[in-house]
Design a protein around this motif. Sequence first.
Motif, PDB file in Angstrom:
ATOM      1  N   PHE A  18       8.166  71.086  80.045  1.00  0.00           N
ATOM      2  CA  PHE A  18       6.915  71.799  80.277  1.00  0.00           C
ATOM      3  C   PHE A  18       5.924  71.402  79.196  1.00  0.00           C
ATOM      4  O   PHE A  18       6.295  71.256  78.033  1.00  0.00           O
ATOM      5  CB  PHE A  18       7.138  73.318  80.231  1.00  0.00           C
ATOM      6  N   SER A  19       4.664  71.241  79.576  1.00  0.00           N
ATOM      7  CA  SER A  19       3.607  70.951  78.614  1.00  0.00           C
ATOM      8  C   SER A  19       2.283  71.444  79.182  1.00  0.00           C
ATOM      9  O   SER A  19       2.000  71.248  80.362  1.00  0.00           O
ATOM     10  CB  SER A  19       3.540  69.445  78.342  1.00  0.00           C
ATOM     11  N   SER A  20       1.486  72.105  78.343  1.00  0.00           N
ATOM     12  CA  SER A  20       0.189  72.608  78.788  1.00  0.00           C
ATOM     13  C   SER A  20      -0.712  72.830  77.585  1.00  0.00           C
ATOM     14  O   SER A  20      -0.243  73.175  76.500  1.00  0.00           O
ATOM     15  CB  SER A  20       0.366  73.933  79.542  1.00  0.00           C
ATOM     16  N   LYS A  21      -1.993  72.653  77.799  1.00  0.00           N
ATOM     17  CA  LYS A  21      -2.975  72.974  76.764  1.00  0.00           C
ATOM     18  C   LYS A  21      -3.473  74.414  76.919  1.00  0.00           C
ATOM     19  O   LYS A  21      -4.113  74.939  76.017  1.00  0.00           O
ATOM     20  CB  LYS A  21      -4.134  71.996  76.816  1.00  0.00           C
ATOM     21  N   LYS A  22      -3.156  75.053  78.065  1.00  0.00           N
ATOM     22  CA  LYS A  22      -3.652  76.401  78.324  1.00  0.00           C
ATOM     23  C   LYS A  22      -2.539  77.440  78.437  1.00  0.00           C
ATOM     24  O   LYS A  22      -2.610  78.500  77.838  1.00  0.00           O
ATOM     25  CB  LYS A  22      -4.479  76.414  79.612  1.00  0.00           C
ATOM     26  N   LEU A  23      -1.515  77.138  79.237  1.00  0.00           N
ATOM     27  CA  LEU A  23      -0.440  78.101  79.458  1.00  0.00           C
ATOM     28  C   LEU A  23       0.582  78.031  78.331  1.00  0.00           C
ATOM     29  O   LEU A  23       0.981  76.953  77.912  1.00  0.00           O
ATOM     30  CB  LEU A  23       0.267  77.814  80.788  1.00  0.00           C
ATOM     31  N   LEU A  29       6.939  75.628  71.800  1.00  0.00           N
ATOM     32  CA  LEU A  29       6.703  74.773  70.649  1.00  0.00           C
ATOM     33  C   LEU A  29       5.232  74.376  70.679  1.00  0.00           C
ATOM     34  O   LEU A  29       4.595  74.401  71.728  1.00  0.00           O
ATOM     35  CB  LEU A  29       7.589  73.537  70.729  1.00  0.00           C
ATOM     36  N   GLU A  30       4.683  74.008  69.533  1.00  0.00           N
ATOM     37  CA  GLU A  30       3.270  73.658  69.467  1.00  0.00           C
ATOM     38  C   GLU A  30       3.082  72.301  68.793  1.00  0.00           C
ATOM     39  O   GLU A  30       3.694  72.031  67.768  1.00  0.00           O
ATOM     40  CB  GLU A  30       2.496  74.710  68.675  1.00  0.00           C
ATOM     41  N   LYS A  31       2.228  71.483  69.397  1.00  0.00           N
ATOM     42  CA  LYS A  31       1.796  70.231  68.787  1.00  0.00           C
ATOM     43  C   LYS A  31       0.294  70.351  68.557  1.00  0.00           C
ATOM     44  O   LYS A  31      -0.454  70.670  69.479  1.00  0.00           O
ATOM     45  CB  LYS A  31       2.066  69.043  69.709  1.00  0.00           C
ATOM     46  N   VAL A  32      -0.131  70.079  67.332  1.00  0.00           N
ATOM     47  CA  VAL A  32      -1.551  70.160  66.999  1.00  0.00           C
ATOM     48  C   VAL A  32      -2.084  68.753  66.796  1.00  0.00           C
ATOM     49  O   VAL A  32      -1.551  67.987  65.996  1.00  0.00           O
ATOM     50  CB  VAL A  32      -1.775  71.007  65.723  1.00  0.00           C
ATOM     51  N   LYS A  34      -4.128  66.110  65.213  1.00  0.00           N
ATOM     52  CA  LYS A  34      -4.676  66.038  63.853  1.00  0.00           C
ATOM     53  C   LYS A  34      -6.173  65.773  63.838  1.00  0.00           C
ATOM     54  O   LYS A  34      -6.875  66.220  62.934  1.00  0.00           O
ATOM     55  CB  LYS A  34      -3.943  64.964  63.049  1.00  0.00           C
ATOM     56  N   LYS A  35      -6.677  65.072  64.840  1.00  0.00           N
ATOM     57  CA  LYS A  35      -8.114  64.743  64.870  1.00  0.00           C
ATOM     58  C   LYS A  35      -8.954  65.891  65.410  1.00  0.00           C
ATOM     59  O   LYS A  35     -10.008  66.206  64.869  1.00  0.00           O
ATOM     60  CB  LYS A  35      -8.348  63.493  65.716  1.00  0.00           C
ATOM     61  N   THR A  36      -8.499  66.515  66.509  1.00  0.00           N
ATOM     62  CA  THR A  36      -9.322  67.530  67.173  1.00  0.00           C
ATOM     63  C   THR A  36      -8.878  68.959  66.887  1.00  0.00           C
ATOM     64  O   THR A  36      -9.624  69.897  67.120  1.00  0.00           O
ATOM     65  CB  THR A  36      -9.289  67.331  68.701  1.00  0.00           C
ATOM     66  N   GLY A  37      -7.642  69.131  66.418  1.00  0.00           N
ATOM     67  CA  GLY A  37      -7.112  70.473  66.195  1.00  0.00           C
ATOM     68  C   GLY A  37      -6.635  71.144  67.470  1.00  0.00           C
ATOM     69  O   GLY A  37      -6.188  72.286  67.451  1.00  0.00           O
ATOM     70  N   GLU A  38      -6.735  70.435  68.592  1.00  0.00           N
ATOM     71  CA  GLU A  38      -6.314  70.994  69.880  1.00  0.00           C
ATOM     72  C   GLU A  38      -4.794  71.186  69.907  1.00  0.00           C
ATOM     73  O   GLU A  38      -4.040  70.327  69.464  1.00  0.00           O
ATOM     74  CB  GLU A  38      -6.745  70.068  71.005  1.00  0.00           C
ATOM     75  N   VAL A  39      -4.362  72.327  70.441  1.00  0.00           N
ATOM     76  CA  VAL A  39      -2.940  72.658  70.501  1.00  0.00           C
ATOM     77  C   VAL A  39      -2.402  72.373  71.902  1.00  0.00           C
ATOM     78  O   VAL A  39      -3.017  72.745  72.900  1.00  0.00           O
ATOM     79  CB  VAL A  39      -2.700  74.142  70.153  1.00  0.00           C
ATOM     80  N   THR A  40      -1.267  71.682  71.947  1.00  0.00           N
ATOM     81  CA  THR A  40      -0.531  71.498  73.199  1.00  0.00           C
ATOM     82  C   THR A  40       0.770  72.278  73.076  1.00  0.00           C
ATOM     83  O   THR A  40       1.493  72.141  72.088  1.00  0.00           O
ATOM     84  CB  THR A  40      -0.218  70.006  73.450  1.00  0.00           C
ATOM     85  N   TYR A  41       1.039  73.105  74.068  1.00  0.00           N
ATOM     86  CA  TYR A  41       2.248  73.926  74.092  1.00  0.00           C
ATOM     87  C   TYR A  41       3.288  73.223  74.948  1.00  0.00           C
ATOM     88  O   TYR A  41       2.964  72.646  75.982  1.00  0.00           O
ATOM     89  CB  TYR A  41       1.928  75.304  74.668  1.00  0.00           C
ATOM     90  N   HIS A  42       4.544  73.271  74.511  1.00  0.00           N
ATOM     91  CA  HIS A  42       5.573  72.611  75.299  1.00  0.00           C
ATOM     92  C   HIS A  42       6.926  73.282  75.119  1.00  0.00           C
ATOM     93  O   HIS A  42       7.140  74.034  74.161  1.00  0.00           O
ATOM     94  CB  HIS A  42       5.648  71.111  74.953  1.00  0.00           C
ATOM     95  N   LEU A  43       7.795  73.039  76.071  1.00  0.00           N
ATOM     96  CA  LEU A  43       9.168  73.530  76.028  1.00  0.00           C
ATOM     97  C   LEU A  43      10.112  72.348  76.145  1.00  0.00           C
ATOM     98  O   LEU A  43       9.856  71.402  76.895  1.00  0.00           O
ATOM     99  CB  LEU A  43       9.440  74.514  77.175  1.00  0.00           C
ATOM    100  N   GLN A  44      11.201  72.424  75.394  1.00  0.00           N
ATOM    101  CA  GLN A  44      12.220  71.386  75.410  1.00  0.00           C
ATOM    102  C   GLN A  44      13.589  72.040  75.501  1.00  0.00           C
ATOM    103  O   GLN A  44      13.741  73.229  75.241  1.00  0.00           O
ATOM    104  CB  GLN A  44      12.150  70.535  74.134  1.00  0.00           C
TER     105      GLN A  44
END
Length: 126
Positions: A18-23, A29-32, A34-44
């Motif tokens: 699973f991966s989403s920028k909104k849900l 888990l969170e990936k940020v 480094k350039k934009t600060g945007e967070v992507t949420y994901h499950l593994q």
Amino acid sequence: MVFFEGCYLLSLDGTGFFSSKKLHSNICLEKVNKKTGEVTYHLQMLGAAIIHPDFKEAIPLAPEFINKQDGETKNDCERNAAKRFFEKLRKDHPHLPLIITEDGLSSNAPHIREAQKYSNSRCKMT
């Protein structure tokens, strides 16, 4: 499905599902970026299956999720999930003789020692 000297071959590997920028939820888990600060949420998860090179069938075992644990602020990892998986596996199947195969991420002394803690006398969980 017996592979070698009465032992079964168990394959472990991590995968994302699973991966989403909104849900997201509090276990994501969170990936940020480094350039934009945007967070992507994901499950593994750490997937596991009993396999044999001579058969196209596999016997999947219950996965261990790689997610934020209660009270943790840091992301979980495949190694921690493997620790939980080994403990549950031996609780559910205390006498199942296994030979474990994993990718290169698992070829380190702490992980191998953890697997050996849950080995049985017939086969080594390494």
